[in-house]
Motif scaffolding. Structure first.
Motif, PDB file in Angstrom:
ATOM      1  N   GLN A 177       0.832  -1.208   0.000  1.00 56.09           N
ATOM      2  CA  GLN A 177       0.000   0.000   0.000  1.00 56.09           C
ATOM      3  C   GLN A 177       0.869   1.262   0.000  1.00 56.09           C
ATOM      4  OE1 GLN A 177      -3.764   0.621   0.524  1.00 56.09           O
ATOM      5  NE2 GLN A 177      -3.566  -1.151  -0.797  1.00 56.09           N
ATOM      6  N   ILE A 184       1.876   6.406  -7.424  1.00 61.07           N
ATOM      7  CA  ILE A 184       1.018   7.290  -8.209  1.00 61.07           C
ATOM      8  C   ILE A 184       1.439   8.749  -8.059  1.00 61.07           C
ATOM      9  CG2 ILE A 184      -1.017   5.799  -8.316  1.00 61.07           C
ATOM     10  CD1 ILE A 184      -2.203   7.404  -6.013  1.00 61.07           C
ATOM     11  N   GLY A 185       2.505   8.989  -7.298  1.00 59.83           N
ATOM     12  CA  GLY A 185       3.065  10.343  -7.255  1.00 59.83           C
ATOM     13  C   GLY A 185       2.699  11.137  -6.019  1.00 59.83           C
ATOM     14  N   ILE A 275     -15.186  -0.513   6.072  1.00 65.04           N
ATOM     15  CA  ILE A 275     -14.954  -0.508   4.636  1.00 65.04           C
ATOM     16  C   ILE A 275     -15.770  -1.618   3.994  1.00 65.04           C
ATOM     17  CG2 ILE A 275     -13.216  -0.839   2.846  1.00 65.04           C
ATOM     18  CD1 ILE A 275     -11.177   0.238   4.969  1.00 65.04           C
TER      19      ILE A 275
ATOM     20  N   PRO B  91       8.231  12.251  -6.100  1.00 72.00           N
ATOM     21  CA  PRO B  91       6.786  12.153  -6.368  1.00 72.00           C
ATOM     22  C   PRO B  91       6.420  12.615  -7.771  1.00 72.00           C
ATOM     23  CG  PRO B  91       7.146  13.009  -4.175  1.00 72.00           C
ATOM     24  CD  PRO B  91       8.498  12.935  -4.840  1.00 72.00           C
ATOM     25  N   ARG B  94       7.531   9.944 -10.181  1.00 71.67           N
ATOM     26  CA  ARG B  94       6.690   8.743 -10.107  1.00 71.67           C
ATOM     27  C   ARG B  94       5.338   8.966 -10.764  1.00 71.67           C
ATOM     28  NH1 ARG B  94       8.252   8.367  -4.025  1.00 71.67           N
ATOM     29  NH2 ARG B  94      10.107   7.044  -4.102  1.00 71.67           N
ATOM     30  N   SER B  95       4.860  10.210 -10.714  1.00 68.54           N
ATOM     31  CA  SER B  95       3.544  10.468 -11.287  1.00 68.54           C
ATOM     32  C   SER B  95       3.562  10.273 -12.801  1.00 68.54           C
ATOM     33  CB  SER B  95       3.095  11.889 -10.944  1.00 68.54           C
ATOM     34  OG  SER B  95       3.864  12.835 -11.663  1.00 68.54           O
ATOM     35  N   MET B  99       2.358   2.229 -12.287  1.00 68.86           N
ATOM     36  CA  MET B  99       2.866   0.958 -11.772  1.00 68.86           C
ATOM     37  C   MET B  99       1.714   0.072 -11.331  1.00 68.86           C
ATOM     38  SD  MET B  99       6.070   0.220  -9.366  1.00 68.86           S
ATOM     39  CE  MET B  99       6.738  -1.432  -9.313  1.00 68.86           C
ATOM     40  N   GLU B 105      -3.196  -3.704  -4.820  1.00 65.44           N
ATOM     41  CA  GLU B 105      -2.930  -2.532  -3.983  1.00 65.44           C
ATOM     42  C   GLU B 105      -3.837  -1.344  -4.295  1.00 65.44           C
ATOM     43  OE1 GLU B 105      -1.377  -3.134  -1.492  1.00 65.44           O
ATOM     44  OE2 GLU B 105       0.052  -4.715  -1.990  1.00 65.44           O
ATOM     45  N   LEU B 106      -5.102  -1.636  -4.558  1.00 67.00           N
ATOM     46  CA  LEU B 106      -6.063  -0.533  -4.596  1.00 67.00           C
ATOM     47  C   LEU B 106      -6.253  -0.050  -3.167  1.00 67.00           C
ATOM     48  CD1 LEU B 106      -8.711  -1.976  -7.064  1.00 67.00           C
ATOM     49  CD2 LEU B 106      -6.866  -0.362  -7.543  1.00 67.00           C
ATOM     50  N   PHE B 107      -6.671   1.200  -3.017  1.00 67.41           N
ATOM     51  CA  PHE B 107      -6.866   1.733  -1.666  1.00 67.41           C
ATOM     52  C   PHE B 107      -8.241   1.282  -1.175  1.00 67.41           C
ATOM     53  CE2 PHE B 107      -4.204   4.978  -3.956  1.00 67.41           C
ATOM     54  CZ  PHE B 107      -3.020   4.398  -3.542  1.00 67.41           C
ATOM     55  N   PRO B 108      -8.271   0.503  -0.084  1.00 68.82           N
ATOM     56  CA  PRO B 108      -9.497  -0.211   0.268  1.00 68.82           C
ATOM     57  C   PRO B 108     -10.641   0.684   0.757  1.00 68.82           C
ATOM     58  CG  PRO B 108      -7.845  -0.466   1.981  1.00 68.82           C
ATOM     59  CD  PRO B 108      -7.166   0.224   0.831  1.00 68.82           C
ATOM     60  N   HIS B 109     -10.303   1.875   1.255  1.00 73.29           N
ATOM     61  CA  HIS B 109     -11.328   2.675   1.932  1.00 73.29           C
ATOM     62  C   HIS B 109     -12.060   3.636   1.008  1.00 73.29           C
ATOM     63  CE1 HIS B 109      -7.709   5.014   1.686  1.00 73.29           C
ATOM     64  NE2 HIS B 109      -8.351   6.105   2.028  1.00 73.29           N
ATOM     65  N   LEU B 118      -7.891   9.791  -7.299  1.00 69.34           N
ATOM     66  CA  LEU B 118      -7.056  10.327  -6.216  1.00 69.34           C
ATOM     67  C   LEU B 118      -5.825  11.102  -6.686  1.00 69.34           C
ATOM     68  CD1 LEU B 118      -6.587  10.526  -3.129  1.00 69.34           C
ATOM     69  CD2 LEU B 118      -5.281   8.410  -3.289  1.00 69.34           C
ATOM     70  N   ALA B 119      -4.971  10.424  -7.448  1.00 74.80           N
ATOM     71  CA  ALA B 119      -3.727  11.098  -7.838  1.00 74.80           C
ATOM     72  C   ALA B 119      -3.983  12.192  -8.876  1.00 74.80           C
ATOM     73  CB  ALA B 119      -2.730  10.081  -8.381  1.00 74.80           C
ATOM     74  N   LYS B 122      -4.859  15.046  -6.536  1.00 71.94           N
ATOM     75  CA  LYS B 122      -3.822  15.467  -5.591  1.00 71.94           C
ATOM     76  C   LYS B 122      -2.502  15.799  -6.261  1.00 71.94           C
ATOM     77  CE  LYS B 122      -6.402  14.640  -1.973  1.00 71.94           C
ATOM     78  NZ  LYS B 122      -6.834  15.699  -1.069  1.00 71.94           N
ATOM     79  N   VAL B 123      -2.203  15.097  -7.345  1.00 75.07           N
ATOM     80  CA  VAL B 123      -0.884  15.275  -7.961  1.00 75.07           C
ATOM     81  C   VAL B 123      -0.964  16.146  -9.217  1.00 75.07           C
ATOM     82  CG1 VAL B 123       1.124  14.102  -8.916  1.00 75.07           C
ATOM     83  CG2 VAL B 123      -0.170  13.041  -7.043  1.00 75.07           C
ATOM     84  N   PHE B 151     -16.451  -0.736  -3.812  1.00 80.47           N
ATOM     85  CA  PHE B 151     -15.167  -0.649  -3.118  1.00 80.47           C
ATOM     86  C   PHE B 151     -14.288  -1.810  -3.585  1.00 80.47           C
ATOM     87  CE2 PHE B 151     -15.508   2.696   0.111  1.00 80.47           C
ATOM     88  CZ  PHE B 151     -16.855   3.025  -0.033  1.00 80.47           C
ATOM     89  N   ARG B 167      -5.929   3.051 -12.886  1.00 85.85           N
ATOM     90  CA  ARG B 167      -5.380   4.047 -11.958  1.00 85.85           C
ATOM     91  C   ARG B 167      -4.028   4.554 -12.448  1.00 85.85           C
ATOM     92  NH1 ARG B 167      -4.176   2.205  -5.867  1.00 85.85           N
ATOM     93  NH2 ARG B 167      -2.647   0.902  -6.945  1.00 85.85           N
TER      94      ARG B 167
END
Lengths: 284, 260
Positions: A177, A184-185, A275, B91, B94-95, B99, B105-109, B118-119, B122-123, B151, B167
């Motif tokens: 995680q 993703i940056g 969740i 960062p 990486r953007s 990858m 590794e998706l964000f579970p919440h 998200l990125a 934010k990015v 989800f 993603r």
């Protein structure tokens, strides 16, 4: 010897000073006032415990270097491994080890000294070891010195426990995680704010609830430095009226009432933020 | 002496310099050396498959490219930017590199849509509408439009991996790295992920793929890298690799995984 005790629950409802009806003092208001101070101490201390504790817990999970940019500083060769020149007149200093070490020392100290001792250290010892003016301010001049000392003491102590819970929560999240969030940056701050902490806080709702209940119950120790919270008021009623059982029953019921409400509320919160699709036995 | 050279190295994309370039890269975990003098180059639009026995350093090799794993010796550049340079904004770098991981590794919440948004928010600083439009287009492309509000834990492995690819693509990356993207999947789900990757390769995406799917390598790869014990043992075109011009170690490895 015969046990003789005159039960009189009505003292708890005394709202006026009237010896005729057996009320030497308005005990009811004493309980209300004490209860109010208990809530005030616990909630203010919790604000400190939660925010400072989260910060401490996060610091303890940091591994990679944290660069502090300092302009106009010439690095000495001795610290080359933790200092980098950026090329535009500034240097970046790795302060990661310092922050991590600070948090570790903090937790070690605050978690390992008995709370009552800490209360005395803050209230009786600290004002004597600082400068005379500062000591005077701590003892007398600051508003509500007993109250704020108790709040600071409880808050800083509980912060060490919250910090450990936060650290455990963050550390329970897989390396994958972290990687995905970085890949993703996201910056390190964003990785924590958007990915790690939202999951970590969900995981640690039960221990955080315990810590809040702890702070609420531990607030009774504030009576030792003169805060007239619920337990102190209860003892005072006992001394005035000799109705020991009634007074302490009232306090006990109030403590249990609040903790039960908090536990119930946190159960609901836990269910609300669960969740979807993730198996969580406690939050069904 | 005052230095007058250009301080923004990212503009020098001269021909011959690969999109991804590694020069004698070595990495140690304590005393254990995981990468030994690895050098390779991936040009724009190239698809490179990396294979080798487990523990040979494949995953580490691609994690070095976007700086997820630090390395101690050598030079890695991505599109002209040095990855190992402490002054590099990792960062930001990486953007530009998507990858995809073995365990999704998706964000579970957060929902599928929010995972892809998200990125971007934010990015890249896209606004909510713009990001969501892009996410919807990508979900359409990987065939998961109907899952957008779910989800991650409510999706199958293959679906999660396709979302993970979306993603990565949402950032409009210059290259995509895949770390065993199908290894955690049930057999019937492997193809749905490989199909998306094949499509991506056909669209000209620069890709480095760690995988044991030799069928995919044969179909899609331009080059194959074979790794063993931290070394790049073979680095050749697909035809050379599958045509028999390979070393003993690679031969042995292939005969093990191609028996069935």
């Amino acid at each position: 010897m015969e046990f003789s005790y005159n039960w009189d629950w009505s003292v708890l409802l005394c709202t006026v000073e009237d010896v005729e009806i057996g009320c030497i003092a308005p005990y009811f208001y004493w309980i209300v006032e004490g209860f109010g101070w208990t809530i005030a101490v616990a909630s203010a201390a919790w604000v400190i415990a939660f925010s400072w504790g989260s910060f401490i817990g996060i610091l303890r999970t940091l591994e990679a270097p944290i660069w502090l940019v300092v302009p106009f500083l010439k690095p000495s060769m001795k610290y080359k491994s933790s200092v980098i020149e950026t090329g535009n007149g500034a240097v970046m200093i790795n302060i990661g080890w310092f922050l991590h070490g600070f948090a570790t020392v903090y937790v070690t100290i605050f978690r390992n000294i008995p709370l009552l001792v800490q209360m005395f250290l803050w209230y009786f010892v600290l004002p004597e070891v600082v400068s005379k003016e500062a000591g005077m301010w701590l003892k007398r001049e600051m508003p509500l010195p007993e109250y704020w000392t108790a709040v600071a003491c409880l808050g800083l102590y509980t912060a060490s426990r919250v910090g450990e819970a936060v650290r455990a929560g963050i550390n329970s999240i897989t390396q994958g995680q972290h990687y995905a969030a970085m890949a993703i940056g996201l910056t390190r701050v964003q990785v924590y704010r958007c990915v790690l902490l939202p999951v970590a806080y969900r995981i640690i709702i039960p221990p955080l609830t315990s810590d809040f209940l702890g702070i609420f119950k531990n607030s009774s120790l504030a009576l030792t430095i003169g805060v007239l919270e619920l337990t102190a008021m209860t003892r005072q009623i006992d001394e005035y009226s000799y109705q020991t059982f009634e007074a302490f029953t009232a306090a006990t019921v109030l403590y249990i009432l609040v903790t039960a409400i908090v536990m119930f509320a946190m159960r609901i919160v836990e269910g609300r933020v669960a969740i979807p699709g993730m198996i969580s036995l406690g939050a069904k | 002496m005052p230095e007058t050279e250009n301080t923004t190295p990212s503009v020098e994309s001269s021909p011959g310099v690969g999109m991804i370039q590694m020069e004698v890269v070595s990495k140690w975990y304590g005393n254990f050396q995981v990468l030994v003098n690895c050098s390779t180059k991936v040009d724009k639009g190239e698809v490179v498959v990396i294979c080798g026995p487990s523990g040979s350093g494949k995953s580490t090799l691609i994690k070095v490219i976007n700086g997820l794993e630090p390395f101690q010796e050598g030079v890695v550049t991505f599109d002209g930017t040095s990855v190992g340079d402490a002054a590099t904004n990792l960062p930001m770098l990486r953007s530009r590199i998507g990858m995809v991981f073995q365990s999704f590794e998706l964000f579970p919440h957060i929902t599928i849509t929010d995972n892809i948004n998200l990125a971007q928010l934010k990015v890249l600083g896209r606004d909510e509408n713009e990001a969501t439009n892009r996410s919807m287009a990508l979900l359409e492309r990987v065939g998961l439009m109907d899952q957008k509000d779910k989800f991650p834990a409510q999706l199958s492995g293959g679906q999660q991996q396709r979302v993970a690819i979306a993603r990565g693509l949402a950032m409009d990356p210059a290259a995509m790295l895949f770390d065993e993207p199908t290894s955690a999947l049930d057999p019937e789900m492997i193809n749905e992920v490989l199909d998306v990757m094949t499509e991506l390769a056909n669209d000209g995406m620069t890709m480095m793929v760690v995988t044991h799917e030799m069928g995919f390598a044969k179909r899609v790869a331009d080059r194959v890298i074979f790794m063993d014990e931290g070394r790049i043992e073979e680095d050749c075109t697909k035809d050379e690799f599958f045509g028999g011009e390979r070393g003993d170690r690679a031969q042995e490895f292939l005969s093990k995984i191609l028996t069935h």
